[in-house]
Scaffold this active site. Structure first.
Site, PDB file in Angstrom:
ATOM      1  CG  ASP A 138      -2.203   0.799   0.962  1.00 49.29           C
ATOM      2  OD1 ASP A 138      -3.253   0.158   0.784  1.00 49.29           O
ATOM      3  OD2 ASP A 138      -2.150   2.044   0.913  1.00 49.29           O
ATOM      4  CG  ASP A 167       2.587   6.007  -5.395  1.00 48.58           C
ATOM      5  OD1 ASP A 167       1.636   5.688  -6.140  1.00 48.58           O
ATOM      6  OD2 ASP A 167       2.841   7.193  -5.101  1.00 48.58           O
ATOM      7  CB  VAL A 168      -0.179   1.302  -7.990  1.00 46.54           C
ATOM      8  CG1 VAL A 168      -0.209   0.126  -7.032  1.00 46.54           C
ATOM      9  CG2 VAL A 168      -1.350   2.251  -7.747  1.00 46.54           C
ATOM     10  CG  ASN A 192      -7.774  -4.332  -3.636  1.00 46.84           C
ATOM     11  OD1 ASN A 192      -8.952  -4.423  -3.925  1.00 46.84           O
ATOM     12  ND2 ASN A 192      -7.363  -3.738  -2.528  1.00 46.84           N
ATOM     13  CE1 TYR A 236     -14.089   2.749  -7.994  1.00 48.33           C
ATOM     14  CE2 TYR A 236     -16.301   2.157  -8.709  1.00 48.33           C
ATOM     15  CZ  TYR A 236     -15.111   1.824  -8.097  1.00 48.33           C
ATOM     16  OH  TYR A 236     -14.939   0.556  -7.589  1.00 48.33           O
ATOM     17  CE  LYS A 267     -11.945  -0.438  -9.546  1.00 45.99           C
ATOM     18  NZ  LYS A 267     -10.685  -1.056  -9.133  1.00 45.99           N
TER      19      LYS A 267
END
Length: 163
Positions: free
Chosen positions: A28, A55-56, A82, A148, A152
């Protein structure tokens, strides 16, 4: 490896994988929340869980996280993408900066993790599995959840690319 592990869904995924006998690298961007999660999980699962601040949205962070995990465990068999953010606003009220923040995490983050996974699986020579956490909003967007839902949906489409 579970990204976005410190949130409600991510921590649940980590716990279930550990219950099934997996070793889990919880990752995370929030180091404090991640440390708390890892400490709680270690009470039940000992050293089968480790934490990786990742950190993605940053290519270097994703690569370093994967490298640290490979160094510690030798490889990765399963990656759960996720990490994600939500934001509610009507189109007329949509703040561009808020939308771009969703894009960075939900789309760029998915791409960077999937790309690093593809590279790692190729090096390992034995493949692996990837689960991308999507949303019902991909197919049925809710009111004020356009940003969102759109991000997504992009993440969902990236997950359909064969690596």
């Amino acid at each position: 490896l579970v990204t976005g592990a410190a949130g409600a869904i991510g921590s649940g995924i980590c716990e279930r994988l550990l219950e099934e006998g997996c070793h889990v690298a919880a990752s995370d961007v929030d180091g404090r929340q991640l440390d708390s999660l890892v400490q709680d999980l270690r009470k039940r699962f000992d050293d089968r869980v480790t934490g990786i601040v990742l950190d993605v949205t940053l290519e270097q962070s994703v690569a370093a996280g994967f490298d640290a995990l490979v160094e510690a465990w030798g490889g990765v068999d399963l990656i759960v993408v996720n990490a994600g953010l939500a934001h509610a606003a009507s189109l007329a009220e949509m703040d561009l900066a808020a939308f771009q923040r969703l894009e960075r995490v939900n789309v760029d983050g998915t791409l960077l993790v999937l790309r690093q996974a593809a590279r790692l699986f190729e090096r390992q020579g034995c493949g692996g599995d990837i689960v991308v956490v999507s949303s019902k909003n991909v197919f049925a967007p809710g009111a004020k959840f356009g940003a969102y839902s759109a991000t997504k949906a992009a993440s969902h489409q990236l997950s359909l690319i064969h690596i």
